[in-house]
Design an enzyme around this catalytic site. Sequence first.
Site, short mmCIF file in Angstrom:
data_model
loop_
_atom_site.label_atom_id
_atom_site.label_comp_id
_atom_site.label_asym_id
_atom_site.label_seq_id
_atom_site.Cartn_x
_atom_site.Cartn_y
_atom_site.Cartn_z
N CYS A 196 0.86 -1.19 0.00
CA CYS A 196 0.00 0.00 0.00
C CYS A 196 0.89 1.24 0.00
CB CYS A 196 -0.89 0.04 1.24
SG CYS A 196 -1.84 -1.44 1.56
N HIS A 252 1.08 5.15 -1.43
CA HIS A 252 0.49 6.02 -0.41
C HIS A 252 1.43 6.28 0.76
CE1 HIS A 252 -3.37 5.90 -2.47
NE2 HIS A 252 -3.24 4.59 -2.56
N ARG A 277 -13.03 -0.04 -2.40
CA ARG A 277 -11.79 0.72 -2.63
C ARG A 277 -10.56 -0.15 -2.37
NH1 ARG A 277 -9.28 3.79 -5.88
NH2 ARG A 277 -7.98 1.97 -5.72
N CYS A 332 -7.64 -1.52 -4.81
CA CYS A 332 -6.21 -1.27 -4.54
C CYS A 332 -5.42 -2.57 -4.68
CB CYS A 332 -6.02 -0.72 -3.13
SG CYS A 332 -6.24 1.07 -3.01
#
Lengths: 282, 205
Positions: free
Chosen positions: A190, A194, A239, A243
């Site tokens: 992730c 991010h 979401r 991802c």
Amino acid sequence: MIGLSKKMRVWARFVSLAGLLSFTAGASGPLAQTPDAEKEIERYREMISDPMSNPGFLAVDRGQVVWGEKRGAKNVSLETCDMGLGAGKLEGAYARMPRYFADADQVMEIEQRLLWCMEKIQGLDTKDVIARRFSAPGRDSDMEDLVAFIANKSTGFKIEPQTSHPKEAELTAIGEAMFYRRAGVMDFACATCHGEPGKRIRLQGLPDFSKPGKQAQETMGSWPTYRVSQSALRTMQHRLWDCFRQQRWPAPDYASEGLTALVMFLNKQAAGGEITVPSIKR
Amino acid sequence: MKRTFFLTACTALLFASGAFAQTAPMAGSAKVEAMIKATFSKASPEWQARIELDDTQRLCTDKRNQVSAAEAEVIQKREAASVVFPADGNLQGDWKKGYQVANVGTGGQFSDAPNGPVGGNCFACHQLDPKELSYGTIGPSLTAYGKDRKYDPQTMKDAWAKIYNSQSAFACSNMPRFGAKKFLTEAQIKDVMAYLFDKESPVNK
């Protein structure tokens, strides 16, 4: 409940804005770097956040119907479901989820909790509900609608991560570790997308979740959202599923504890962010 | 005796709660790995195997990419061993095909068709052709890549190694190990190399 005529008015206003959308997107797309274009996008976002022009509010209305509908072997509604603040108390409940539920002895996020209530309170076989977890053309999703309805009751509330129960603290820490775990054919975590401020993929800006603050607050405070490109209301479950898809990981199990762990961590970074949902995004 | 026991118990409790509050479980720890397994329990065994950690992923995960100089050396040495140069010695293919490889973002996703197009998706993270405005910023700009490096043969070899296995050059780089993980074929990497190094490529215009 709102009447059909009001719904149609909502649509009419949305359709008129849709033309504007293609114009704005076309004009600002390649120029997203310039402050003028950023301002233009911001202006557009403000315009479409009007509840009367955001089709996400149709999901809110549908969710209210599902919430009150008698279903399952016990033929009762979900109205006695405890989302954390007591049976049927929904104002501000979503702002304090995920949280530990003593009756289930488990930390649950909103969709996990709803499935639990369907099974325990209604005696509903959730197979069909789970099969329709993500809506598609001609296939409504009870889960998306319910989340829209319940989350909307936290609009104006601030995100309050729950950490007082040891299981909440533990799951938040596991979620953080998952956020940084690099794996798969592309070595993506992730954090690859991010983990730093001010980055983008193509022209899409990426919220930084490595630090608590505004970007995390604005992101977590704006889900569930109406995705214009998908013509659907989408929840955080969708979401995260998307991802992992782009991360080249396998599809995560719907409403699994691991996704709850990730939401716990993301909400920790978003603490204090104001919730305004459903929002509307590209 | 009683008192000693009480004190010991208190200290143990203090330590336990302190450690609990402040230390995130290490990624790769049994608890986190069990959670990962449970989160992807419905995926096929082949898909589950894809997210098991290799030694490099484990170290980069544990250190959140901030490895020590010694650790970086271990990673780069290990990853360099996987780099395969073309048998024919030719590092450059067709820059036009290389653009396609750089522009295509599918492949390797659970939503992709098994035999669908696979691309490197370079534009997602890098600026390449200065005329292409839709580019990402996770990686550095690569405009005029070949030109700025005077099309130097050694630099070309280094670039091949970076694309084939980014971590042979930069430990815990965000960039995928395209060749080593068999994501791109040798022919595709040659084409991307041409996109970076061909004098006619828009990257160098």
